[in-house]
Design an enzyme around this catalytic site. Structure first.
Site, PDB file in Angstrom:
ATOM      1  N   SER A 119      -0.099   7.531 -10.726  1.00  0.00           N
ATOM      2  CA  SER A 119      -0.457   8.530 -11.693  1.00  0.00           C
ATOM      3  C   SER A 119      -0.370   9.661 -11.173  1.00  0.00           C
ATOM      4  O   SER A 119      -0.103  10.877 -11.972  1.00  0.00           O
ATOM      5  CB  SER A 119      -2.091   8.178 -11.685  1.00  0.00           C
ATOM      6  OG  SER A 119      -2.430   7.185 -12.054  1.00  0.00           O
ATOM      7  N   HIS A 140       3.743   3.877 -16.360  1.00  0.00           N
ATOM      8  CA  HIS A 140       2.345   4.135 -15.878  1.00  0.00           C
ATOM      9  C   HIS A 140       1.561   3.786 -17.095  1.00  0.00           C
ATOM     10  O   HIS A 140       1.306   4.032 -18.295  1.00  0.00           O
ATOM     11  CB  HIS A 140       2.229   5.711 -15.998  1.00  0.00           C
ATOM     12  CG  HIS A 140       0.713   6.177 -15.675  1.00  0.00           C
ATOM     13  ND1 HIS A 140       0.180   7.059 -16.529  1.00  0.00           N
ATOM     14  CD2 HIS A 140       0.003   5.934 -14.640  1.00  0.00           C
ATOM     15  CE1 HIS A 140      -1.054   7.383 -15.752  1.00  0.00           C
ATOM     16  NE2 HIS A 140      -1.289   6.635 -14.675  1.00  0.00           N
ATOM     17  N   GLU A 152       3.032   5.294 -20.287  1.00  0.00           N
ATOM     18  CA  GLU A 152       4.072   6.129 -20.238  1.00  0.00           C
ATOM     19  C   GLU A 152       5.182   5.587 -19.357  1.00  0.00           C
ATOM     20  O   GLU A 152       4.979   5.115 -18.380  1.00  0.00           O
ATOM     21  CB  GLU A 152       3.530   7.582 -19.506  1.00  0.00           C
ATOM     22  CG  GLU A 152       2.363   8.065 -20.513  1.00  0.00           C
ATOM     23  CD  GLU A 152       1.476   9.069 -19.344  1.00  0.00           C
ATOM     24  OE1 GLU A 152       1.373  10.392 -20.013  1.00  0.00           O
ATOM     25  OE2 GLU A 152       0.951   8.913 -18.357  1.00  0.00           O
ATOM     26  N   ASN A 190      -2.753  12.552 -18.710  1.00  0.00           N
ATOM     27  CA  ASN A 190      -3.442  13.272 -17.906  1.00  0.00           C
ATOM     28  C   ASN A 190      -3.393  14.802 -17.815  1.00  0.00           C
ATOM     29  O   ASN A 190      -4.371  15.383 -17.277  1.00  0.00           O
ATOM     30  CB  ASN A 190      -3.392  12.449 -16.659  1.00  0.00           C
ATOM     31  CG  ASN A 190      -4.027  11.291 -16.415  1.00  0.00           C
ATOM     32  OD1 ASN A 190      -4.770  10.893 -17.228  1.00  0.00           O
ATOM     33  ND2 ASN A 190      -3.721  10.284 -15.333  1.00  0.00           N
TER      34      ASN A 190
HETATM   35  N1  LIG Z   1      -7.293   2.698 -11.477  1.00  0.00           N
HETATM   36  C1  LIG Z   1      -6.760   3.186 -12.316  1.00  0.00           C
HETATM   37  O1  LIG Z   1      -7.559   3.722 -13.369  1.00  0.00           O
HETATM   38  C2  LIG Z   1      -5.378   3.542 -12.581  1.00  0.00           C
HETATM   39  C3  LIG Z   1      -4.709   3.942 -13.707  1.00  0.00           C
HETATM   40  C4  LIG Z   1      -3.363   4.157 -13.692  1.00  0.00           C
HETATM   41  C5  LIG Z   1      -2.618   4.147 -12.663  1.00  0.00           C
HETATM   42  N2  LIG Z   1      -3.217   3.679 -11.359  1.00  0.00           N
HETATM   43  C6  LIG Z   1      -2.342   3.654 -10.218  1.00  0.00           C
HETATM   44  O2  LIG Z   1      -2.083   2.448  -9.922  1.00  0.00           O
HETATM   45  C7  LIG Z   1      -1.966   2.196  -8.707  1.00  0.00           C
HETATM   46  C8  LIG Z   1      -2.901   1.166  -8.253  1.00  0.00           C
HETATM   47  O3  LIG Z   1      -3.903   1.424  -8.503  1.00  0.00           O
HETATM   48  P1  LIG Z   1      -5.268   0.520  -8.496  1.00  0.00           P
HETATM   49  O4  LIG Z   1      -6.623   1.204  -9.182  1.00  0.00           O
HETATM   50  O5  LIG Z   1      -5.134  -0.919  -9.123  1.00  0.00           O
HETATM   51  O6  LIG Z   1      -5.707   0.315  -6.802  1.00  0.00           O
HETATM   52  P2  LIG Z   1      -6.416  -1.085  -6.115  1.00  0.00           P
HETATM   53  O7  LIG Z   1      -7.051  -0.305  -5.054  1.00  0.00           O
HETATM   54  O8  LIG Z   1      -7.653  -1.509  -7.271  1.00  0.00           O
HETATM   55  O9  LIG Z   1      -5.380  -1.959  -5.973  1.00  0.00           O
HETATM   56  C9  LIG Z   1      -4.455  -1.704  -4.999  1.00  0.00           C
HETATM   57  C10 LIG Z   1      -3.853  -2.975  -4.386  1.00  0.00           C
HETATM   58  O10 LIG Z   1      -2.629  -2.908  -3.657  1.00  0.00           O
HETATM   59  C11 LIG Z   1      -2.752  -3.752  -2.474  1.00  0.00           C
HETATM   60  N3  LIG Z   1      -1.879  -3.148  -1.505  1.00  0.00           N
HETATM   61  C12 LIG Z   1      -1.946  -2.079  -0.707  1.00  0.00           C
HETATM   62  N4  LIG Z   1      -0.903  -2.137   0.022  1.00  0.00           N
HETATM   63  C13 LIG Z   1      -0.111  -2.989  -0.335  1.00  0.00           C
HETATM   64  C14 LIG Z   1       1.284  -3.580   0.259  1.00  0.00           C
HETATM   65  N5  LIG Z   1       1.944  -2.754   0.962  1.00  0.00           N
HETATM   66  N6  LIG Z   1       1.721  -4.594  -0.509  1.00  0.00           N
HETATM   67  C15 LIG Z   1       1.245  -5.258  -1.371  1.00  0.00           C
HETATM   68  N7  LIG Z   1      -0.037  -4.988  -1.972  1.00  0.00           N
HETATM   69  C16 LIG Z   1      -0.457  -3.914  -1.446  1.00  0.00           C
HETATM   70  C17 LIG Z   1      -4.322  -3.822  -1.964  1.00  0.00           C
HETATM   71  O11 LIG Z   1      -4.607  -4.989  -1.191  1.00  0.00           O
HETATM   72  C18 LIG Z   1      -4.932  -3.859  -3.528  1.00  0.00           C
HETATM   73  O12 LIG Z   1      -5.168  -4.976  -3.920  1.00  0.00           O
HETATM   74  C19 LIG Z   1      -2.060   3.470  -7.664  1.00  0.00           C
HETATM   75  O13 LIG Z   1      -0.765   4.049  -7.737  1.00  0.00           O
HETATM   76  C20 LIG Z   1      -2.935   4.138  -8.946  1.00  0.00           C
HETATM   77  O14 LIG Z   1      -2.865   5.641  -8.837  1.00  0.00           O
HETATM   78  C21 LIG Z   1      -4.515   3.697 -11.265  1.00  0.00           C
END
Ligand SMILES: NC(=O)c1ccc[n+]([C@@H]2O[C@H](COP(=O)([O-])OP(=O)(O)OC[C@H]3O[C@@H](n4cnc5c(N)ncnc54)[C@H](O)[C@@H]3O)[C@@H](O)[C@H]2O)c1
Length: 365
Positions: A119, A140, A152, A190
């Site tokens: 994001s 995204h 996106e 956003n």
């Molecule tokens: N949560 C939201 O509302 C949202 C919305 C859009 C985009 N995003 C983006 O999506 C991405 C993930 O966000 P999230 O909220 O799902 O995070 P999260 O913390 O819920 O999940 C992240 C996962 O990645 C795993 N992980 C970390 N390092 C790793 C690696 N090297 N190899 C494999 N797995 C690994 C972790 O163990 C965890 O399970 C981020 O870039 C975030 O900015 C989040």
């Protein structure tokens, strides 16, 4: 299908949601994380979603089982080797993502397309960590990815046009609505949604209104299903803090509201009382400022070619449930009234007037 097997790295909130929607669409997926426990949690979330949908009669139990059967779990990065699209959804940290892409490179074939669900980071910067940046882009998804229809599709500086078009088609093929975007902080949605929430906090900080009043006025003036404070409590204020901070490079208006900055990364929620009343004068100020905080970034995005007016409005309506999408509303209000409202931002923060203001009245064509 545009891609035959999709690898999803990171089985957290977003990765499991992306796997859930793709599994339901009949796409074979591999959901990968660092530990078996994390993979099981992500797979479990998908199963729970399908089983609930079956219970509610939204899909048959056979369809639920088939959707779940499309998702394979793995804690081994080598499992990405057979995928022709890989979507990264791990922690939002540049170094952590760069390290992952470095380890992923040996498992990519010449044809693999790699996408990031970031994001906040620049897609073009992340692209430099894969061997072939022309095959890298942003996909995204919005939370909850299993049901939010908007994605996106972000073109990095080096993304190949044909790869980009193929990714847009993939999003359509999997029953989502793509918004093609330029790589710019906050992308299309956003970019205005976060400052609109930030402005609500500024109004609270300045004592112009209470959270309940501001939420009510937002419903009245933007037609939103839920006001900014209720939404910020749902997504968590600390997520808004990170999202707004990420927009800082766009200029002075995008600075953090004082109390968001002060509370930073801490866990808290806004207290929204029952009494949504307020004076007519304060209601008018709130309406102007919330509209200004959404309109100004949208006009800037249009100037910069980040996304089209139609797509920005579609995202506002479908991803954020704005009853009155910003471009539609500006067209309805007309140029003079929109100029007055946008002037509240340009005067207060010293930004230039967006050239797209001249197109208000026919922003949507
Ligand atoms: N949560 C939201 O509302 C949202 C919305 C859009 C985009 N995003 C983006 O999506 C991405 C993930 O966000 P999230 O909220 O799902 O995070 P999260 O913390 O819920 O999940 C992240 C996962 O990645 C795993 N992980 C970390 N390092 C790793 C690696 N090297 N190899 C494999 N797995 C690994 C972790 O163990 C965890 O399970 C981020 O870039 C975030 O900015 C989040």
């Amino acid at each position: 299908m545009t891609f035959s097997k999709v690898g999803i790295i990171g089985a957290g909130t977003m990765g499991s949601g992306i796997a859930t929607t793709l599994g339901q669409q009949g796409v074979a997926c591999v959901l990968m994380d660092t530990t078996d426990a994390a993979v099981e949690r992500g797979m479990g979330a998908a199963k729970k979603f399908y089983d609930r949908a079956a219970e509610k009669g939204k899909m048959t139990q056979e369809a639920a089982d088939a959707a779940y059967g499309n998702i394979e779990g793995s804690s081994d990065i080598a499992s990405m080797a057979g995928c022709d699209l890989i979507i990264e959804a791990i922690f939002e940290e540049l170094g952590v993502k760069q390290e992952l892409f470095g380890r992923l490179n040996p498992h990519l074939s010449d044809d693999t397309v790699v996408a990031t669900n970031t994001s906040a980071l620049r897609v073009s910067e992340l692209a430099e960590s894969v061997d072939n940046p022309s095959r890298f882009l942003g996909l995204h998804y919005f939370n909850p990815a299993a049901i939010n229809p908007i994605v996106e599709v972000v073109k990095g500086d080096k993304t190949d046009d044909a790869i980009f078009d193929r990714a847009v088609q993939f999003i359509r093929d999997t029953s989502k609505k793509p918004i093609p975007c330029k790589d710019s902080y906050g992308f299309a949605i956003n970019r205005f949604f976060v400052p609109y929430g930030n402005e609500a906090v500024r109004l609270l900080d300045e004592g112009v209104g209470t959270p309940a009043q501001i939420d009510r006025v937002a419903q009245e003036c933007m037609g939103v299903a839920a006001g900014p404070f209720l939404v910020m409590n749902l997504v968590k204020p600390k997520i808004m803090f990170h999202a707004q901070r990420n927009l800082g490079p766009h200029g002075a208006f995008y600075a953090l509201a004082a109390s968001l900055a002060e509370k930073g990364d801490s866990d808290y929620e806004f207290e929204i009382g029952e009494d949504a009343s307020g004076s007519a004068e304060s209601d008018a100020v709130i309406a102007d400022r919330l509209r200004a905080a959404a309109f100004f970034p949208v006009l800037q995005s249009l100037d910069e070619g980040v996304a089209s007016a139609g797509d920005i409005d579609m995202g506002a309506g479908l991803a954020l449930r704005f009853g009155k999408a910003p471009c539609e509303l500006m067209d309805e209000l007309g140029q003079d009234e929109t100029a007055r409202i946008v002037g509240l931002v340009t005067d207060a923060y010293g930004h230039g007037t967006p050239a797209s203001l001249g197109n208000v009245g026919s922003l949507r064509g």
